[in-house]
Write a protein that holds these residues in place. Structure first.
Motif, short mmCIF file in Angstrom:
data_model
loop_
_atom_site.label_atom_id
_atom_site.label_comp_id
_atom_site.label_asym_id
_atom_site.label_seq_id
_atom_site.Cartn_x
_atom_site.Cartn_y
_atom_site.Cartn_z
N UNK A 41 6.75 -19.38 29.45
CA UNK A 41 8.44 -19.40 30.65
C UNK A 41 9.47 -18.74 29.46
N UNK A 42 9.23 -19.32 28.70
CA UNK A 42 10.68 -19.29 27.66
C UNK A 42 9.61 -17.77 26.76
N UNK A 96 10.40 -24.22 42.11
CA UNK A 96 8.96 -24.40 41.48
C UNK A 96 9.23 -25.41 40.24
N UNK A 97 10.59 -25.32 39.37
CA UNK A 97 10.05 -26.05 37.96
C UNK A 97 10.29 -27.46 38.43
N UNK A 98 9.26 -28.35 37.31
CA UNK A 98 9.52 -29.95 36.97
C UNK A 98 10.16 -30.34 36.34
N UNK A 99 10.74 -31.96 36.79
CA UNK A 99 10.94 -32.34 35.44
C UNK A 99 12.78 -32.39 34.96
N UNK A 101 6.34 -20.15 38.87
CA UNK A 101 4.87 -21.40 38.51
C UNK A 101 5.49 -23.11 38.09
N UNK A 102 4.33 -24.48 38.32
CA UNK A 102 4.88 -25.53 38.47
C UNK A 102 5.23 -25.78 36.25
#
Length: 310
Positions: A78-79, A129-132, A100-101
């Motif tokens: 992603x980055x 949908x991003x986590x943390x 995406x997760x």
């Protein structure tokens, strides 16, 4: 020379795009001319991690891309994709969605911010949908994309991570307050997930600092610690003159966090002159206040009382 046939052809391709942009992929195989036209009218680009080596060519092929959907579960991918987008130069990019997760692309956000054109044109950021995600991520988003009008945030942790990190990764009132102070154009904000630790301060910050806000959605559950009361909800209705949609679904296994409105609601609903959609957890509103809502007669087109299912 532009002929009537060329104009009609462009209109036909635009109609295909409006119906379903996937149709453009098939028709572009018919001829070089169709390929050329479809390249000009394609607005949405979906990419994955293995698209990285081809991304620059794709952006050159489709010069009018307005929305990019990134589907990868690897943060480094992603980055990398965001870095390539930032390097491309002139883009009229209006929306980015992460499908995406994965953890937030913190380096990618910073890279995009160095592309002045993207920084000015990006209006929609879907991080649902991003986590943390943490408060620092909200601050970064506010700094990098000050022209955002729509923002979707996920406050999500896996159970294993929560046990290991003891709630280190979460979103709080302070993060939302910092975000709200930076996004003056914000019109729609949504939080969803199980790691959001908030109080009435969140609603107060959004109401006072994002005066163009039209839609607020909080859908929080499980371990989230939320202490949103009638005072906060009433404050939003009284101080958000442009608010048209309010959705509050706050689920918790802690029954002490469930409390119906406890404040005089007559003026609150009366002041909600533009509210046409209200979704609220049934445990947050009493029968009495439903009657007061009807008496106030806001211009509601949708009223949903949500009930958690065991």
């Amino acid at each position: 020379m532009v002929t009537s046939q060329m104009i009609a052809g462009n209109l036909y391709f635009k109609k295909l795009r409006e119906d379903d942009e996937r149709y453009l992929d098939s028709i572009s195989l018919v001829s070089k001319r169709f390929l050329s036209i479809s390249n000009q009218v394609k607005f949405i680009l979906k990419v994955k991690g293995d698209t990285l080596p081809l991304l620059q060519n794709l952006l050159q092929r489709f010069p009018h891309i307005k929305r990019i959907v990134i589907n990868t579960d690897a943060q480094k991918d992603t980055d990398g994709l965001l870095d390539k987008i930032a390097e491309f130069g002139v883009l009229n990019l209006e929306a980015i969605k992460f499908g995406g997760w994965t953890e937030p692309p913190r380096d990618g956000f910073t890279a995009l911010a160095f592309n002045n054109n993207v920084k000015k044109t990006l209006k929609v950021l879907d991080c649902s949908r991003l986590i943390y995600m943490q408060d620092n991520d909200l601050v970064s988003i506010g700094d990098c994309f000050p022209q955002l009008e729509e923002l979707r945030i996920s406050a999500h942790n896996s159970t294993a991570y929560v046990k290991a990190a003891a709630g280190i990764s979460c979103i709080t009132d302070d993060g939302v307050d910092a975000l709200a102070s930076k996004l003056k154009e914000l019109k729609h904000i949504a939080f969803t997930g199980d790691a959001c630790f908030i109080t009435d301060k969140l609603l107060n910050s959004l109401s006072t600092k994002c005066i163009k806000l039209r839609k607020i959605s909080l859908d929080l559950w499980d371990i989230s610690q939320h202490h949103v009361t009638g005072d906060g909800i009433g404050f939003v209705m009284r101080h958000s003159p442009n608010l048209t949609c309010l959705s509050l679904q706050l689920w918790s296994s802690d029954s002490s966090q469930h409390s119906a409105f406890s404040f005089p609601m007559e003026n609150a609903f009366t002041d909600a002159k533009n509210l046409y959609s209200l979704t609220i957890g049934r445990d947050l509103i009493s029968d009495k206040h439903i009657c007061l809502l009807a008496k106030a007669r806001p211009p509601l087109k949708k009223l949903k009382l949500a009930v958690i299912k065991d």
